[in-house]
Design a protein around this motif. Sequence first.
Motif, PDB file in Angstrom:
ATOM      1  N   LYS A   1       0.833  -1.299   0.185  1.00 25.09           N
ATOM      2  CA  LYS A   1       0.093  -0.142   0.013  1.00 25.09           C
ATOM      3  C   LYS A   1       1.080   1.513   0.008  1.00 25.09           C
ATOM      4  CE  LYS A   1      -3.734   2.173   2.525  1.00 25.09           C
ATOM      5  NZ  LYS A   1      -4.392   2.967   1.420  1.00 25.09           N
ATOM      6  N   GLU A   2       0.866   1.995  -1.149  1.00 25.30           N
ATOM      7  CA  GLU A   2       1.448   3.204  -1.279  1.00 25.30           C
ATOM      8  C   GLU A   2       3.039   3.153  -1.004  1.00 25.30           C
ATOM      9  OE1 GLU A   2      -0.372   5.550   1.636  1.00 25.30           O
ATOM     10  OE2 GLU A   2      -2.213   5.915   0.673  1.00 25.30           O
ATOM     11  N   LYS A   3       3.649   1.952  -1.470  1.00 34.04           N
ATOM     12  CA  LYS A   3       4.932   1.709  -1.534  1.00 34.04           C
ATOM     13  C   LYS A   3       5.432   0.768  -2.605  1.00 34.04           C
ATOM     14  CE  LYS A   3       5.540   2.205   3.497  1.00 34.04           C
ATOM     15  NZ  LYS A   3       6.290   3.231   3.760  1.00 34.04           N
TER      16      LYS A   3
ATOM     17  N   TYR B   1       4.605   6.580  -2.432  1.00 36.61           N
ATOM     18  CA  TYR B   1       3.675   7.165  -3.020  1.00 36.61           C
ATOM     19  C   TYR B   1       2.247   7.313  -2.531  1.00 36.61           C
ATOM     20  CZ  TYR B   1       2.804   2.710  -4.975  1.00 36.61           C
ATOM     21  OH  TYR B   1       2.650   1.079  -5.021  1.00 36.61           O
ATOM     22  N   PRO B   2       2.015   8.096  -1.439  1.00 36.81           N
ATOM     23  CA  PRO B   2       0.819   8.099  -0.798  1.00 36.81           C
ATOM     24  C   PRO B   2      -0.327   8.580  -1.663  1.00 36.81           C
ATOM     25  CG  PRO B   2       2.319   9.782  -0.256  1.00 36.81           C
ATOM     26  CD  PRO B   2       3.075   9.081  -0.869  1.00 36.81           C
ATOM     27  N   MET B   3      -1.522   8.001  -1.520  1.00 35.11           N
ATOM     28  CA  MET B   3      -2.781   8.472  -2.312  1.00 35.11           C
ATOM     29  C   MET B   3      -3.241   9.915  -1.730  1.00 35.11           C
ATOM     30  SD  MET B   3      -4.986   7.462  -4.597  1.00 35.11           S
ATOM     31  CE  MET B   3      -4.668   5.486  -4.752  1.00 35.11           C
TER      32      MET B   3
ATOM     33  N   ASN C   1      -7.843   8.465  -8.364  1.00 34.51           N
ATOM     34  CA  ASN C   1      -6.848   7.450  -8.588  1.00 34.51           C
ATOM     35  C   ASN C   1      -5.372   8.316  -8.764  1.00 34.51           C
ATOM     36  OD1 ASN C   1      -5.995   4.817  -7.977  1.00 34.51           O
ATOM     37  ND2 ASN C   1      -5.861   4.235 -10.115  1.00 34.51           N
ATOM     38  N   ARG C   2      -5.107   9.302  -7.873  1.00 40.96           N
ATOM     39  CA  ARG C   2      -4.017  10.201  -7.762  1.00 40.96           C
ATOM     40  C   ARG C   2      -3.151   9.978  -6.544  1.00 40.96           C
ATOM     41  NH1 ARG C   2      -3.653  16.691  -9.052  1.00 40.96           N
ATOM     42  NH2 ARG C   2      -1.334  16.448  -9.812  1.00 40.96           N
TER      43      ARG C   2
ATOM     44  N   VAL D   1       0.012  11.017 -11.240  1.00 41.40           N
ATOM     45  CA  VAL D   1       1.168  11.179 -10.421  1.00 41.40           C
ATOM     46  C   VAL D   1       1.394  12.592 -10.250  1.00 41.40           C
ATOM     47  CG1 VAL D   1       3.676  10.490  -9.988  1.00 41.40           C
ATOM     48  CG2 VAL D   1       2.048   8.849 -11.190  1.00 41.40           C
ATOM     49  N   LYS D   2       1.646  13.095  -9.233  1.00 49.03           N
ATOM     50  CA  LYS D   2       2.025  14.423  -8.628  1.00 49.03           C
ATOM     51  C   LYS D   2       3.802  14.169  -8.170  1.00 49.03           C
ATOM     52  CE  LYS D   2       1.869  18.882  -7.654  1.00 49.03           C
ATOM     53  NZ  LYS D   2       1.776  19.761  -8.794  1.00 49.03           N
TER      54      LYS D   2
END
Length: 97
Positions: free
Chosen positions: A7-9, A25-27, A33-34, A70-71
């Motif tokens: 989750k987020e990694k 990469y945290p949601m 879905n960013r 992605v940001k």
Amino acid sequence: MQITTEKEKLIATETDGTLIGQIDYPMVDEDANRVVLERVFVNPDYRGQGIAGKLMVAFVEYADQVGLTVKLMCPYAKMSFKKHPEYQHLLLPEDRF
């Protein structure tokens, strides 16, 4: 090197479990879905071997598979996206280089 997603990694390890590197990469917007690519980390013992680049390739492939937008916050990730225009489609139009 084994690369797994949690989750987020995205995590790279040796077969014995030793951490090689990680992308966080945290949601930030589940409906869109960013995620924010906050950090590309490589264990100091593994630096200078192209690990960060391999992690970025794995992240881009994963982001494509699951449809992430992605940001970028991490300086290394920004440099990588500038260097690889084929990654640009993962960014919002206003964030593209």
